[in-house]
Design a protein around this motif. Structure first.
Motif, PDB file in Angstrom:
ATOM      1  N   GLU A  51      -7.325  -2.723  -8.107  1.00  0.00           N
ATOM      2  CA  GLU A  51      -7.550  -4.157  -8.283  1.00  0.00           C
ATOM      3  C   GLU A  51      -6.500  -4.969  -7.511  1.00  0.00           C
ATOM      4  OE1 GLU A  51      -9.467  -3.817 -12.744  1.00  0.00           O
ATOM      5  OE2 GLU A  51      -7.734  -5.083 -12.433  1.00  0.00           O
ATOM      6  N   GLN A  52      -5.267  -4.471  -7.567  1.00  0.00           N
ATOM      7  CA  GLN A  52      -4.211  -5.151  -6.828  1.00  0.00           C
ATOM      8  C   GLN A  52      -4.482  -5.083  -5.325  1.00  0.00           C
ATOM      9  OE1 GLN A  52      -0.539  -3.339  -7.965  1.00  0.00           O
ATOM     10  NE2 GLN A  52      -0.412  -4.414  -9.936  1.00  0.00           N
ATOM     11  N   MET A  53      -4.864  -3.898  -4.872  1.00  0.00           N
ATOM     12  CA  MET A  53      -5.161  -3.739  -3.446  1.00  0.00           C
ATOM     13  C   MET A  53      -6.342  -4.622  -3.036  1.00  0.00           C
ATOM     14  SD  MET A  53      -3.060  -1.728  -1.920  1.00  0.00           S
ATOM     15  CE  MET A  53      -3.878  -1.120  -0.489  1.00  0.00           C
ATOM     16  N   LYS A  54      -7.340  -4.689  -3.902  1.00  0.00           N
ATOM     17  CA  LYS A  54      -8.510  -5.521  -3.611  1.00  0.00           C
ATOM     18  C   LYS A  54      -8.113  -7.000  -3.540  1.00  0.00           C
ATOM     19  CE  LYS A  54     -13.208  -6.311  -5.187  1.00  0.00           C
ATOM     20  NZ  LYS A  54     -14.214  -6.026  -6.217  1.00  0.00           N
ATOM     21  N   ALA A  55      -7.259  -7.460  -4.478  1.00  0.00           N
ATOM     22  CA  ALA A  55      -6.810  -8.857  -4.499  1.00  0.00           C
ATOM     23  C   ALA A  55      -5.995  -9.175  -3.245  1.00  0.00           C
ATOM     24  CB  ALA A  55      -6.000  -9.146  -5.756  1.00  0.00           C
ATOM     25  N   VAL A  56      -5.115  -8.218  -2.859  1.00  0.00           N
ATOM     26  CA  VAL A  56      -4.306  -8.429  -1.660  1.00  0.00           C
ATOM     27  C   VAL A  56      -5.202  -8.471  -0.430  1.00  0.00           C
ATOM     28  CG1 VAL A  56      -2.581  -7.348  -0.164  1.00  0.00           C
ATOM     29  CG2 VAL A  56      -2.166  -7.502  -2.610  1.00  0.00           C
ATOM     30  N   GLN A  57      -6.172  -7.575  -0.382  1.00  0.00           N
ATOM     31  CA  GLN A  57      -7.079  -7.549   0.768  1.00  0.00           C
ATOM     32  C   GLN A  57      -7.888  -8.845   0.863  1.00  0.00           C
ATOM     33  OE1 GLN A  57      -7.094  -5.173   3.138  1.00  0.00           O
ATOM     34  NE2 GLN A  57      -8.494  -6.479   4.258  1.00  0.00           N
ATOM     35  N   GLU A  58      -8.378  -9.366  -0.274  1.00  0.00           N
ATOM     36  CA  GLU A  58      -9.123 -10.625  -0.270  1.00  0.00           C
ATOM     37  C   GLU A  58      -8.240 -11.795   0.189  1.00  0.00           C
ATOM     38  OE1 GLU A  58     -12.219  -9.552  -3.897  1.00  0.00           O
ATOM     39  OE2 GLU A  58     -10.643 -11.016  -4.213  1.00  0.00           O
ATOM     40  N   ALA A  59      -6.995 -11.806  -0.293  1.00  0.00           N
ATOM     41  CA  ALA A  59      -6.077 -12.866   0.115  1.00  0.00           C
ATOM     42  C   ALA A  59      -5.815 -12.799   1.614  1.00  0.00           C
ATOM     43  CB  ALA A  59      -4.759 -12.771  -0.660  1.00  0.00           C
ATOM     44  N   LEU A  60      -5.646 -11.587   2.134  1.00  0.00           N
ATOM     45  CA  LEU A  60      -5.420 -11.407   3.565  1.00  0.00           C
ATOM     46  C   LEU A  60      -6.648 -11.842   4.368  1.00  0.00           C
ATOM     47  CD1 LEU A  60      -3.508 -10.433   5.728  1.00  0.00           C
ATOM     48  CD2 LEU A  60      -4.412  -8.142   5.458  1.00  0.00           C
ATOM     49  N   ASP A  61      -7.836 -11.512   3.906  1.00  0.00           N
ATOM     50  CA  ASP A  61      -9.075 -11.926   4.596  1.00  0.00           C
ATOM     51  C   ASP A  61      -9.219 -13.449   4.601  1.00  0.00           C
ATOM     52  OD1 ASP A  61     -11.097  -9.103   3.459  1.00  0.00           O
ATOM     53  OD2 ASP A  61      -9.673  -9.276   5.120  1.00  0.00           O
ATOM     54  N   TRP A 106       0.839  -1.197   0.000  1.00  0.00           N
ATOM     55  CA  TRP A 106       0.000   0.000   0.000  1.00  0.00           C
ATOM     56  C   TRP A 106       0.881   1.257   0.000  1.00  0.00           C
ATOM     57  CZ3 TRP A 106      -1.611   3.409   4.230  1.00  0.00           C
ATOM     58  CH2 TRP A 106      -2.657   4.250   3.888  1.00  0.00           C
ATOM     59  N   GLY A 107       1.945   1.250   0.832  1.00  0.00           N
ATOM     60  CA  GLY A 107       2.872   2.393   0.853  1.00  0.00           C
ATOM     61  C   GLY A 107       3.567   2.573  -0.493  1.00  0.00           C
ATOM     62  N   ALA A 108       3.962   1.498  -1.156  1.00  0.00           N
ATOM     63  CA  ALA A 108       4.599   1.596  -2.474  1.00  0.00           C
ATOM     64  C   ALA A 108       3.632   2.170  -3.492  1.00  0.00           C
ATOM     65  CB  ALA A 108       5.097   0.222  -2.908  1.00  0.00           C
ATOM     66  N   ASN A 109       2.393   1.758  -3.398  1.00  0.00           N
ATOM     67  CA  ASN A 109       1.376   2.282  -4.322  1.00  0.00           C
ATOM     68  C   ASN A 109       1.147   3.775  -4.091  1.00  0.00           C
ATOM     69  OD1 ASN A 109       0.961  -0.072  -5.714  1.00  0.00           O
ATOM     70  ND2 ASN A 109      -0.614  -0.805  -4.284  1.00  0.00           N
ATOM     71  N   ILE A 110       1.131   4.165  -2.851  1.00  0.00           N
ATOM     72  CA  ILE A 110       0.956   5.596  -2.550  1.00  0.00           C
ATOM     73  C   ILE A 110       2.135   6.396  -3.112  1.00  0.00           C
ATOM     74  CG2 ILE A 110       0.953   7.285  -0.673  1.00  0.00           C
ATOM     75  CD1 ILE A 110      -0.769   5.358   0.900  1.00  0.00           C
ATOM     76  N   ALA A 111       3.351   5.851  -2.951  1.00  0.00           N
ATOM     77  CA  ALA A 111       4.525   6.540  -3.502  1.00  0.00           C
ATOM     78  C   ALA A 111       4.420   6.645  -5.018  1.00  0.00           C
ATOM     79  CB  ALA A 111       5.783   5.815  -3.095  1.00  0.00           C
ATOM     80  N   LEU A 112       3.938   5.578  -5.653  1.00  0.00           N
ATOM     81  CA  LEU A 112       3.756   5.572  -7.105  1.00  0.00           C
ATOM     82  C   LEU A 112       2.732   6.618  -7.522  1.00  0.00           C
ATOM     83  CD1 LEU A 112       4.488   4.135  -9.768  1.00  0.00           C
ATOM     84  CD2 LEU A 112       2.612   2.579  -9.313  1.00  0.00           C
TER      85      LEU A 112
END
Length: 197
Positions: free
Chosen positions: A177-187, A141-147
């Protein structure tokens, strides 16, 4: 009860003594003597002349009885010592079996303790995995914010705004979409961890 006295199959005379202690008349021959011989009953004349052996004396009978007693005592003593040895072996076996049982009980206790320790380590491992997953999500998430920040800076610098807008919005969608996929995997992982507890 009648008794028959005989002296083997050598043809020596046999004598039949009746229940009252009287001797049988020598008129008829005996059909079964001691040892299965069928020698005839001696006549009165034979008895008077001493053809029959005298009965054993009291001292001879005592000596025979003492010999029999001595043999019986030896046998009983031998059996007693064998029985004592067997009992000693049984006691030794009981001690060995008790030692084996205590060793097995110690092994069971060690296995139970090891199992409890393994469960505790597994629980700790699950916690470590969950924390690592959360840290990874936060890092992405931090890398995405930097991007995104870099993209905004490009946009503000005045570079090809039309392209940049489309590109930024596309990257934002990809990022979402990436954040959503990561969040689903974490859940999913969190649910698996809680179900395993």
């Amino acid at each position: 009860m009648d008794r028959v006295l005989g002296f083997g199959g050598s043809g020596a005379p046999s004598l039949k003594v009746l229940a009252g202690g009287k001797m049988d008349s020598p008129k008829a021959p005996l059909t079964s003597g001691i040892g299965g011989d069928s020698s005839p009953t001696p006549s009165h004349a034979d008895l008077r002349e001493g053809h029959l052996m005298d009965s054993p004396s009291r001292s001879e009978m005592d000596a025979r009885l003492e010999a029999v007693e001595a043999r019986m005592d030896a046998r009983i003593s031998s059996m007693s010592s064998k029985l004592d040895a067997t009992l000693a072996e049984i006691k030794a076996d009981r001690v060995r079996f008790a030692h084996v049982e205590s060793s097995m009980a110690d092994m069971r206790n060690d296995i139970k303790a090891s199992a409890k320790e393994t469960v505790a380590q597994t629980s700790s491992l699950k916690t470590t995995i969950v924390v690592t997953a959360i840290a990874t999500v936060i890092g992405l998430w931090g890398a995405n914010i930097a991007l995104l920040g870099g993209m905004r800076d490009s946009f503000s610098a005045g570079k090809d705004q039309g392209k940049s807008d489309v590109q930024i919005s596309q990257e934002m969608r990809d990022l979402k979409e990436q954040m959503k996929a990561v969040q689903e995997a974490l859940d999913r992982y969190s649910r698996q961890v809680q179900q395993s507890k």
